[in-house]
Structures are given as structure tokens and as C-alpha cells.
Design a protein around this motif. Structure first.
Motif, PDB file in Angstrom:
ATOM      1  N   THR A 292     -46.046  -2.613 -76.875  1.00 49.58           N
ATOM      2  CA  THR A 292     -46.495  -1.236 -77.082  1.00 49.58           C
ATOM      3  C   THR A 292     -47.577  -0.858 -76.082  1.00 49.58           C
ATOM      4  OG1 THR A 292     -47.273   0.323 -78.773  1.00 49.58           O
ATOM      5  CG2 THR A 292     -48.241  -1.884 -78.791  1.00 49.58           C
ATOM      6  N   GLU A 293     -48.107   0.353 -76.211  1.00 50.64           N
ATOM      7  CA  GLU A 293     -49.220   0.885 -75.420  1.00 50.64           C
ATOM      8  C   GLU A 293     -48.997   0.776 -73.916  1.00 50.64           C
ATOM      9  OE1 GLU A 293     -52.950   0.270 -78.433  1.00 50.64           O
ATOM     10  OE2 GLU A 293     -52.410  -1.447 -77.187  1.00 50.64           O
ATOM     11  N   PRO A 294     -47.890   1.322 -73.396  1.00 43.85           N
ATOM     12  CA  PRO A 294     -47.678   1.260 -71.944  1.00 43.85           C
ATOM     13  C   PRO A 294     -48.649   2.155 -71.193  1.00 43.85           C
ATOM     14  CG  PRO A 294     -46.035   2.671 -72.960  1.00 43.85           C
ATOM     15  CD  PRO A 294     -46.810   2.038 -74.087  1.00 43.85           C
ATOM     16  N   SER A 295     -48.979   1.749 -69.973  1.00 43.98           N
ATOM     17  CA  SER A 295     -49.851   2.529 -69.095  1.00 43.98           C
ATOM     18  C   SER A 295     -49.419   2.284 -67.666  1.00 43.98           C
ATOM     19  CB  SER A 295     -51.314   2.104 -69.289  1.00 43.98           C
ATOM     20  OG  SER A 295     -52.168   2.747 -68.368  1.00 43.98           O
ATOM     21  N   PHE A 305     -48.884  -3.186 -70.545  1.00 41.66           N
ATOM     22  CA  PHE A 305     -48.575  -2.976 -71.957  1.00 41.66           C
ATOM     23  C   PHE A 305     -49.178  -4.085 -72.798  1.00 41.66           C
ATOM     24  CE2 PHE A 305     -45.164  -5.591 -70.292  1.00 41.66           C
ATOM     25  CZ  PHE A 305     -44.822  -6.456 -71.320  1.00 41.66           C
ATOM     26  N   THR A 306     -49.273  -3.833 -74.097  1.00 38.75           N
ATOM     27  CA  THR A 306     -49.797  -4.794 -75.053  1.00 38.75           C
ATOM     28  C   THR A 306     -48.637  -5.499 -75.735  1.00 38.75           C
ATOM     29  OG1 THR A 306     -51.656  -3.289 -75.479  1.00 38.75           O
ATOM     30  CG2 THR A 306     -51.349  -5.109 -77.009  1.00 38.75           C
ATOM     31  N   SER A 307     -48.755  -6.817 -75.858  1.00 37.90           N
ATOM     32  CA  SER A 307     -47.724  -7.599 -76.527  1.00 37.90           C
ATOM     33  C   SER A 307     -48.360  -8.780 -77.247  1.00 37.90           C
ATOM     34  CB  SER A 307     -46.692  -8.106 -75.517  1.00 37.90           C
ATOM     35  OG  SER A 307     -45.710  -8.915 -76.146  1.00 37.90           O
ATOM     36  N   GLY A 311     -48.798 -14.961 -79.268  1.00 36.93           N
ATOM     37  CA  GLY A 311     -49.372 -15.273 -80.566  1.00 36.93           C
ATOM     38  C   GLY A 311     -50.420 -14.283 -81.028  1.00 36.93           C
ATOM     39  N   GLY A 312     -51.000 -13.546 -80.112  1.00 37.90           N
ATOM     40  CA  GLY A 312     -51.973 -12.505 -80.421  1.00 37.90           C
ATOM     41  C   GLY A 312     -51.898 -11.426 -79.368  1.00 37.90           C
ATOM     42  N   PRO A 313     -52.464 -10.253 -79.622  1.00 36.17           N
ATOM     43  CA  PRO A 313     -52.373  -9.147 -78.668  1.00 36.17           C
ATOM     44  C   PRO A 313     -53.037  -9.468 -77.330  1.00 36.17           C
ATOM     45  CG  PRO A 313     -53.072  -8.385 -80.826  1.00 36.17           C
ATOM     46  CD  PRO A 313     -53.163  -9.873 -80.859  1.00 36.17           C
ATOM     47  N   GLN A 314     -52.281  -9.375 -76.260  1.00 37.21           N
ATOM     48  CA  GLN A 314     -52.781  -9.544 -74.904  1.00 37.21           C
ATOM     49  C   GLN A 314     -52.091  -8.522 -74.008  1.00 37.21           C
ATOM     50  OE1 GLN A 314     -55.278 -11.463 -74.046  1.00 37.21           O
ATOM     51  NE2 GLN A 314     -55.455 -12.677 -75.941  1.00 37.21           N
ATOM     52  N   LEU A 315     -52.621  -8.332 -72.806  1.00 36.75           N
ATOM     53  CA  LEU A 315     -52.070  -7.365 -71.867  1.00 36.75           C
ATOM     54  C   LEU A 315     -51.147  -8.050 -70.863  1.00 36.75           C
ATOM     55  CD1 LEU A 315     -55.184  -5.119 -71.152  1.00 36.75           C
ATOM     56  CD2 LEU A 315     -53.325  -4.723 -72.769  1.00 36.75           C
ATOM     57  N   TYR A 316     -50.019  -7.390 -70.642  1.00 37.51           N
ATOM     58  CA  TYR A 316     -49.021  -7.879 -69.698  1.00 37.51           C
ATOM     59  C   TYR A 316     -48.672  -6.751 -68.729  1.00 37.51           C
ATOM     60  CZ  TYR A 316     -48.401 -11.828 -72.857  1.00 37.51           C
ATOM     61  OH  TYR A 316     -48.616 -12.951 -73.620  1.00 37.51           O
ATOM     62  N   GLU A 317     -48.168  -7.139 -67.577  1.00 39.78           N
ATOM     63  CA  GLU A 317     -47.789  -6.162 -66.557  1.00 39.78           C
ATOM     64  C   GLU A 317     -46.318  -6.325 -66.201  1.00 39.78           C
ATOM     65  OE1 GLU A 317     -50.242  -4.755 -62.821  1.00 39.78           O
ATOM     66  OE2 GLU A 317     -49.043  -6.521 -62.284  1.00 39.78           O
ATOM     67  N   PHE A 330     -56.632 -13.252 -70.506  1.00 36.03           N
ATOM     68  CA  PHE A 330     -56.678 -14.600 -71.063  1.00 36.03           C
ATOM     69  C   PHE A 330     -57.983 -14.871 -71.800  1.00 36.03           C
ATOM     70  CE2 PHE A 330     -53.716 -14.715 -67.545  1.00 36.03           C
ATOM     71  CZ  PHE A 330     -52.664 -15.496 -68.029  1.00 36.03           C
ATOM     72  N   THR A 331     -58.962 -13.971 -71.692  1.00 38.36           N
ATOM     73  CA  THR A 331     -60.271 -14.173 -72.309  1.00 38.36           C
ATOM     74  C   THR A 331     -60.278 -13.601 -73.718  1.00 38.36           C
ATOM     75  OG1 THR A 331     -61.349 -14.005 -70.153  1.00 38.36           O
ATOM     76  CG2 THR A 331     -62.740 -13.735 -72.103  1.00 38.36           C
ATOM     77  N   GLY A 332     -60.466 -14.444 -74.719  1.00 36.15           N
ATOM     78  CA  GLY A 332     -60.548 -13.989 -76.095  1.00 36.15           C
ATOM     79  C   GLY A 332     -59.197 -13.877 -76.772  1.00 36.15           C
ATOM     80  N   PRO A 333     -59.205 -13.738 -78.120  1.00 33.61           N
ATOM     81  CA  PRO A 333     -57.960 -13.717 -78.893  1.00 33.61           C
ATOM     82  C   PRO A 333     -57.291 -12.352 -78.969  1.00 33.61           C
ATOM     83  CG  PRO A 333     -59.824 -13.596 -80.380  1.00 33.61           C
ATOM     84  CD  PRO A 333     -60.405 -13.733 -78.996  1.00 33.61           C
ATOM     85  N   TYR A 334     -57.975 -11.305 -78.501  1.00 34.40           N
ATOM     86  CA  TYR A 334     -57.445  -9.946 -78.680  1.00 34.40           C
ATOM     87  C   TYR A 334     -57.838  -9.083 -77.494  1.00 34.40           C
ATOM     88  CZ  TYR A 334     -56.647  -5.354 -80.897  1.00 34.40           C
ATOM     89  OH  TYR A 334     -56.216  -4.088 -81.192  1.00 34.40           O
ATOM     90  N   ASN A 335     -56.846  -8.601 -76.772  1.00 35.57           N
ATOM     91  CA  ASN A 335     -57.054  -7.625 -75.701  1.00 35.57           C
ATOM     92  C   ASN A 335     -55.897  -6.633 -75.768  1.00 35.57           C
ATOM     93  OD1 ASN A 335     -59.390  -8.823 -74.015  1.00 35.57           O
ATOM     94  ND2 ASN A 335     -57.994 -10.555 -74.246  1.00 35.57           N
ATOM     95  N   ALA A 336     -56.210  -5.361 -75.950  1.00 38.53           N
ATOM     96  CA  ALA A 336     -55.160  -4.371 -76.190  1.00 38.53           C
ATOM     97  C   ALA A 336     -55.583  -3.011 -75.647  1.00 38.53           C
ATOM     98  CB  ALA A 336     -54.862  -4.270 -77.683  1.00 38.53           C
ATOM     99  N   GLY A 337     -54.631  -2.063 -75.660  1.00 40.37           N
ATOM    100  CA  GLY A 337     -54.928  -0.688 -75.261  1.00 40.37           C
ATOM    101  C   GLY A 337     -55.377  -0.565 -73.831  1.00 40.37           C
ATOM    102  N   GLY A 338     -54.738  -1.298 -72.921  1.00 38.01           N
ATOM    103  CA  GLY A 338     -55.184  -1.337 -71.544  1.00 38.01           C
ATOM    104  C   GLY A 338     -54.792  -0.134 -70.710  1.00 38.01           C
TER     105      GLY A 338
END
Length: 432
Positions: A292-295, A305-307, A311-317, A330-338
Motif C-alpha cells: 500500500t501507500e505508493p509514492s 510503497f509500504t509492505s 514481517g512488519g511494515p517497511q518501505l520498498y521501491e 532497515f532501521t527499526g520495526p516499523y517504517n511506513a507512509g514514505g
């Protein structure tokens, strides 16, 4: 806050808003953290002629410059004199109060408004570096002030000012079955708000078209989420998608011809791109994860986008053309809404640590993450088109408000809501 992926699960964005009804507040931006390295600048009250204009133009200019985090306007009570033009300005006086720059100006009645003349003086260089004027009607004096601040900011920093831009945001009032949602557009600082849409069902994820003439958003008014595009001048709108399940997180391509979005029409939420000319859909992701959350990247070649595939929300390209997907955070368990910065060098996002959810910036060159905010429940960061400021939704007590932070985190402000809980800010592009 029971977050997995805010936009993909749709209702979570408004969960806090639905809990309580809020009273109206005065709209005054409040400083929560200043930048002690900001440039000292004196903005002298503009000399006025004729009847009172009702808007303190010089104060708006000073506020704009302060909100950028780059400037520290000197308090009016500390100004050594109140010149209206540069020919009466004594540079030695302004050195005494450590001003690097001085802004002076005057307002002359013109038609149904004013001609506003202004000058910027370099105290250390002892010279005038800018002299212009702008005409503004009485109800456009704030716009005139934003224009002046833009010119001053550009002259000193060599970066285009973004004070004349706007934000879209969603506000919610009422409780339970009496909730009312409105989509609004205002100046970047929350003034001059106007309503674009009102509904008794949630409105989510407003996104500006690159020309600043349309908004895409998600509305639940038909009983299920649907993606709409609405023209701001005429109010005319079209429904683009209303598939079973999630229809969410629309994002315009830089050329305005396509919309990226998250759809669960095939089962799991996946990233799709719609060609707006014929409404054809191209599926980009294919996994059992939530996507979700494409940019879009500024060059239109990549989609962030967020995926939760790791195992937890991270940002992918996702790289268009090759279809390659790479993990970016890769830093922390949650990164989203990029979102990419306008120059494509950084990512702004929401990250989680032991103290809560915060707005953060990550360098795409070296991966360094800088947490920008100290508030606990931050979401939906949106970046000024010049990349120098970030607006976001946060909590103040039990109320949803907007926050503003400089891109280096050195200056923070809160914009209290005039009415209800405020969520989902989206910063407009430059339109000229």
C-alpha cells in the motif's frame, strides 16, 4: 494505536477521530521547538497609508520565514527603529541587535486593495539586495505576504519559497453515528480554508495532481471505499475505482497521466497503476503481503510503497520497466507512509521507536535515518514542494492536529484545528 498499515486498512486513519467530538480552537501556529542556528532577520512593520488593511502583512512575512526553520525573526519589541524605506536605514543600528537582514516596506492604497512595496537589506554587506512590489486586494493580503516571503527566502537561500502553496486535509467532527467528514483546502499555514467535500462517511488520502487543479481521494460514501478525482474550480468529479475490498492511497505520477493505488480486488492489497486516459490497470506487485501507500519518484521511474512482506511494515521501491523490487528501510520495526523528497535524494516517512510514531528522514545515498519529531502519534507526512518543510498529522491530547517541522528537524510548530480532528494533510505542488 493498533496500526499495521494505515492506508491499507483504511479505517485506522480515522479511528482516533471517531473517538471524541472536539470544540473549536483559534487557529494560531504555536512554536514547539526553535532553531538556535537560524538566521536573525528583522521584519519591520510596514508603513501603512489610508485605512487599516486588517492584515498585518509584515507579521505574516515574519511568521512564514520562521516556519521554514531557516530564519529567526527578531521580536518587534527589540527593533531599534521602524523605518518604512531603505534610505532611512542605519546599518550600524541593526548590527547592534545582531540582525543579519532587515525587511522594510510600505502599503499604499490602490483600487480595492494595496500596493505593497518591500526591500530586503543585507546588514553585514550594508546594501539593499532586493526591492519589489506586489498588488493585492484586501482579501488577498495574506497571499501578498506569502509572495513577499517567497521572494525573500529565495534571495537569501537560493531555494524557491513555498509559502504561497496550499494544503488539503480531512477534518472530522461529531461522535459515533453523527460523524461528519470534510475535505478542505487552505493556505499552507491553515488560513483561508474552504470546503471541497462533505460526507457522513470517512474521506481518506487526498492527493494533488501535478498541476494543482485536481484532488484524488478515497471516499466511503457509497458504503465501500472508492477512489475519486475532483476538479477544484468546478467541483466536478469522477469515480475511478470501486472494487470489492480496498480501494486506497491514490498517488499521481509526475506527468499527471497515471495514478498509482492500492487495490485488493485480487485478494491481498497490491500496488496498481491506472492509465487515466483509458482507465486501464497494470498490476505491479504480486505477493501474499499487504502492499500500500505508493509514492512516485520525481523522475517517474520508481514507486515507493509500504509492505509487510518482511514481517512488519517497511518501505520498498518498485522500478518501472524492470519490475525490480528492493527494500529501502532497515532501521527499526516499523517504517511506513514514505514519500520521496522533491530532489529524490531522501525519503520522508513514519518510523516507530519505544516512544511512539515519529516523522523521519532517510538518505537514499547512505541510508542514514534522522528522526524529525518528538510527538508520539505522527502520521501522513507530506513535503513542501521545495523540500524544506514537512507537514503531518499528530495528536494533541485527544485532538487530531497538524504539525509542521523543518526538513532538518530543528524547528517544530503545531497548527491547532479550528474545528474537529484533522488528519491526512497533502501539500500542493508549485503551480507556475
Amino acid at each position: 494505536m493498533r496500526q499495521m498499515l494505515r492506508a491499507a486498512l483504511a479505517f485506522i486513519v480515522m479511528a482516533l477521530a471517531a473517538r471524541t467530538a472536539m470544540a473549536a480552537n483559534d487557529l494560531t501556529i504555536e512554536i514547539t521547538k526553535g532553531n538556535d542556528q537560524a538566521i536573525p532577520i528583522a521584519v519591520v512593520p510596514f508603513k501603512g497609508e489610508g485605512t487599516s488593511p486588517g492584515t498585518d502583512v509584515a507579521q505574516v512575512v515574519a511568521d512564514d520565514l520562521e516556519h521554514s526553520g531557516r530564519f529567526d525573526p527578531i521580536d518587534r519589541k527589540d527593533l531599534i527603529s521602524l523605518p518604512g524605506a531603505g534610505d532611512t536605514l542605519n546599518y550600524s543600528d541593526w548590527k547592534m541587535i545582531n540582525a543579519n537582514y532587515v525587511v522594510v516596506g510600505k502599503m499604499t492604497p490602490e483600487g480595492n486593495g494595496y500596493k505593497i512595496s518591500f526591500e530586503l537589506h543585507d546588514v553585514l554587506g550594508q546594501k539593499r539586495v532586493l526591492g519589489q512590489y506586489v498588488s493585492a486586494s484586501r482579501d488577498q493580503l495574506r497571499a501578498g505576504a506569502h509572495f513577499i516571503a517567497d521572494q525573500i527566502y529565495k534571495k537569501i537561500t537560493d531555494v524557491r519559497g513555498a509559502f504561497s502553496t496550499q494544503i488539503a486535509y480531512v477534518s472530522a467532527t461529531g461522535t459515533d453515528q453523527n460523524m461528519q467528514f470534510t475535505l478542505n483546502v487552505s493556505d499552507y499555514d491553515g488560513y483561508n480554508a474552504r470546503q471541497v467535500l462533505s460526507s457522513n462517511e470517512p474521506i481518506l488520502s487526498p492527493a494533488w495532481s501535478p498541476d494543482g487543479k485536481k484532488l484524488a481521494y478515497v471516499s466511503f460514501e457509497g458504503g465501500r471505499p472508492a477512489i475519486y478525482v475532483q476538479q477544484l474550480t468546478s467541483g466536478k468529479r469522477i469515480k475511478l475505482t470501486s472494487f470489492k475490498g480496498i480501494n486506497g492511497a491514490p498517488a499521481w505520477s509526475p506527468d499527471g497521466r497515471r495514478l498509482a493505488m492500492s487495490l485488493s480486488k485480487s485478494g491481498h492489497p497490491e500496488i496498481y497503476v491506472m492509465n487515466l486516459a483509458d482507465r486501464s490497470l497494470t498490476r505491479l506487485t504480486n505477493s501474499s503481503a499487504i502492499n500500500t501507500e505508493p509514492s512516485w519518484s520525481p523522475d517517474g521511474q520508481h514507486i515507493l510503497f509500504t509492505s509487510d512482506r518482511s514481517g512488519g511494515p517497511q518501505l520498498y521501491e518498485y522500478t518501472l520497466g524492470s519490475g525490480q523490487v528492493s527494500r529501502k528501510t532497515f532501521t527499526g520495526p516499523y517504517n511506513a507512509g514514505g514519500h520521496y523528497s522533491p530532489d529524490g535524494k531522501n525519503i520522508f516517512m513514519v518510523t516507530r521507536d519505544d516512544s511512539g510514531y515519529h516523522v523521519a528522514k532517510q538518505s537514499l545515498e547512505n541510508g542514514r535515518v534522522t528522526v524529525l519529531t518528538k510527538t508520539r502519534w505522527d502520521e501522513a507526512p507530506t513535503i513542501a514542494p521545495n523540500g524544506t518543510m514537512v507537514e503531518y498529522a499528530t495528536q494533541r491530547g485527544t485532538q487530531g492536529v497538524l504539525g509542521l517541522v523543518s526538513d532538518d528537524g530543528k524547528a517544530e510548530f503545531v497548527i491547532p484545528s479550528t474545528k474537529g480532528n484533522v488528519r491526512e494533510p497533502a501539500w500542493s505542488p508549485f503551480t507556475d
